[in-house]
Scaffold this motif. Structure first.
Motif, PDB file in Angstrom:
ATOM      1  N   UNK A  60       9.535   7.517  -9.010  1.00  0.00           N
ATOM      2  CA  UNK A  60       8.105   7.218  -9.164  1.00  0.00           C
ATOM      3  C   UNK A  60       7.838   5.718  -9.177  1.00  0.00           C
ATOM      4  N   UNK A  61       8.784   4.916  -9.668  1.00  0.00           N
ATOM      5  CA  UNK A  61       8.578   3.469  -9.703  1.00  0.00           C
ATOM      6  C   UNK A  61       8.437   2.900  -8.293  1.00  0.00           C
ATOM      7  N   UNK A  62       9.266   3.362  -7.368  1.00  0.00           N
ATOM      8  CA  UNK A  62       9.182   2.911  -5.977  1.00  0.00           C
ATOM      9  C   UNK A  62       7.839   3.316  -5.387  1.00  0.00           C
ATOM     10  N   UNK A  63       7.408   4.547  -5.639  1.00  0.00           N
ATOM     11  CA  UNK A  63       6.123   5.020  -5.133  1.00  0.00           C
ATOM     12  C   UNK A  63       4.966   4.245  -5.758  1.00  0.00           C
ATOM     13  N   UNK A  64       5.089   3.898  -7.033  1.00  0.00           N
ATOM     14  CA  UNK A  64       4.029   3.122  -7.678  1.00  0.00           C
ATOM     15  C   UNK A  64       3.884   1.765  -6.996  1.00  0.00           C
ATOM     16  N   UNK A  65       4.985   1.093  -6.748  1.00  0.00           N
ATOM     17  CA  UNK A  65       4.947  -0.200  -6.058  1.00  0.00           C
ATOM     18  C   UNK A  65       4.321  -0.058  -4.677  1.00  0.00           C
ATOM     19  N   UNK A  66       4.762   0.943  -3.918  1.00  0.00           N
ATOM     20  CA  UNK A  66       4.229   1.169  -2.568  1.00  0.00           C
ATOM     21  C   UNK A  66       2.728   1.456  -2.599  1.00  0.00           C
ATOM     22  N   UNK A  67       2.323   2.381  -3.457  1.00  0.00           N
ATOM     23  CA  UNK A  67       0.910   2.787  -3.500  1.00  0.00           C
ATOM     24  C   UNK A  67       0.010   1.641  -3.937  1.00  0.00           C
ATOM     25  N   UNK A  68       0.440   0.866  -4.921  1.00  0.00           N
ATOM     26  CA  UNK A  68      -0.411  -0.209  -5.425  1.00  0.00           C
ATOM     27  C   UNK A  68      -0.385  -1.438  -4.523  1.00  0.00           C
ATOM     28  N   UNK A  69       0.799  -1.875  -4.133  1.00  0.00           N
ATOM     29  CA  UNK A  69       0.902  -3.129  -3.373  1.00  0.00           C
ATOM     30  C   UNK A  69       0.608  -2.972  -1.885  1.00  0.00           C
ATOM     31  N   UNK A  70       1.023  -1.873  -1.296  1.00  0.00           N
ATOM     32  CA  UNK A  70       0.839  -1.686   0.145  1.00  0.00           C
ATOM     33  C   UNK A  70      -0.476  -0.981   0.457  1.00  0.00           C
ATOM     34  N   UNK A  71      -0.768   0.106  -0.271  1.00  0.00           N
ATOM     35  CA  UNK A  71      -1.960   0.904   0.015  1.00  0.00           C
ATOM     36  C   UNK A  71      -3.184   0.482  -0.790  1.00  0.00           C
ATOM     37  N   UNK A  72      -2.989  -0.295  -1.844  1.00  0.00           N
ATOM     38  CA  UNK A  72      -4.111  -0.701  -2.684  1.00  0.00           C
ATOM     39  C   UNK A  72      -4.721   0.456  -3.451  1.00  0.00           C
ATOM     40  N   UNK A  73      -3.924   1.449  -3.751  1.00  0.00           N
ATOM     41  CA  UNK A  73      -4.401   2.660  -4.417  1.00  0.00           C
ATOM     42  C   UNK A  73      -4.271   2.546  -5.935  1.00  0.00           C
ATOM     43  N   UNK A  74      -5.048   3.363  -6.626  1.00  0.00           N
ATOM     44  CA  UNK A  74      -4.929   3.502  -8.076  1.00  0.00           C
ATOM     45  C   UNK A  74      -3.809   4.505  -8.337  1.00  0.00           C
ATOM     46  N   UNK A  75      -2.859   4.122  -9.161  1.00  0.00           N
ATOM     47  CA  UNK A  75      -1.692   4.947  -9.461  1.00  0.00           C
ATOM     48  C   UNK A  75      -1.720   5.280 -10.945  1.00  0.00           C
ATOM     49  N   UNK A  76      -1.941   6.549 -11.281  1.00  0.00           N
ATOM     50  CA  UNK A  76      -2.053   6.965 -12.677  1.00  0.00           C
ATOM     51  C   UNK A  76      -0.900   7.890 -13.034  1.00  0.00           C
ATOM     52  N   UNK A  77      -0.021   7.420 -13.908  1.00  0.00           N
ATOM     53  CA  UNK A  77       1.097   8.252 -14.363  1.00  0.00           C
ATOM     54  C   UNK A  77       0.616   9.275 -15.378  1.00  0.00           C
ATOM     55  N   UNK A  78       1.167  10.464 -15.251  1.00  0.00           N
ATOM     56  CA  UNK A  78       0.863  11.555 -16.180  1.00  0.00           C
ATOM     57  C   UNK A  78       2.178  12.240 -16.510  1.00  0.00           C
ATOM     58  N   UNK A  79       2.934  11.641 -17.417  1.00  0.00           N
ATOM     59  CA  UNK A  79       4.270  12.155 -17.723  1.00  0.00           C
ATOM     60  C   UNK A  79       5.192  11.921 -16.545  1.00  0.00           C
ATOM     61  N   UNK A  80       5.877  12.964 -16.088  1.00  0.00           N
ATOM     62  CA  UNK A  80       6.762  12.866 -14.934  1.00  0.00           C
ATOM     63  C   UNK A  80       6.037  13.050 -13.619  1.00  0.00           C
ATOM     64  N   UNK A  81       4.714  12.876 -13.646  1.00  0.00           N
ATOM     65  CA  UNK A  81       3.893  13.026 -12.446  1.00  0.00           C
ATOM     66  C   UNK A  81       3.011  11.798 -12.305  1.00  0.00           C
ATOM     67  N   UNK A  82       2.378  11.689 -11.131  1.00  0.00           N
ATOM     68  CA  UNK A  82       1.402  10.619 -10.919  1.00  0.00           C
ATOM     69  C   UNK A  82       0.329  11.106  -9.967  1.00  0.00           C
TER      70      UNK A  82
END
Length: 121
Positions: A27-49
């Motif tokens: 999820x950490x890799x996906x968070x970086x990709x979604x926020x830095x590359x896509x400019x998306x809001x990334x909301x963690x919800x336990x083991x999900x996002x």
């Protein structure tokens, strides 16, 4: 095969793709990709996002798991389309089940789950 009109393709009771769910190993890799590359809001919800790109609550749902793979597809239906879709799914051997708990979790009004011929829920 869908036909085209001035309003776009005709998909029967299905209006459009609403969201996609993926199993992801990191999820950490996906968070970086979604926020830095896509400019998306990334909301963690336990083991999900939940990943938000536009005015929807989310467009991607990421579940931490052992593989990187498609988990589910969410379709938006026309008004009354879900009620028409259920019997059509039953006729082709699918077993649609209404799931209010999952609808609440995914932030939708109604949800019917079933597996497609490839086994994707």
């Amino acid at each position: 095969m869908p036909t085209s009109s001035s309003e776009g393709p005709r998909l029967g009771p299905v209006r459009q793709l609403a969201y996609l769910g993926f199993s992801v190993r990191d999820l950490d890799v996906w968070q970086t990709f979604c926020q830095r590359v896509l400019g998306a809001v990334f909301e963690r919800r336990g083991g999900m996002a939940a990943v938000q790109f536009d005015d929807r609550d989310y467009r991607l749902w990421l579940n931490e798991g052992p593989t990187d793979d498609l988990d589910f597809v969410g379709w938006q239906t026309t008004e009354g389309g879900l009620q028409r879709l259920v019997p059509a799914l039953q006729r082709v051997g699918a077993e649609p089940v209404e799931d209010p708990r999952l609808a609440e979790l995914r932030g939708v009004e109604h949800l019917v789950r079933f597996s497609d011929p490839a086994g994707i829920p």
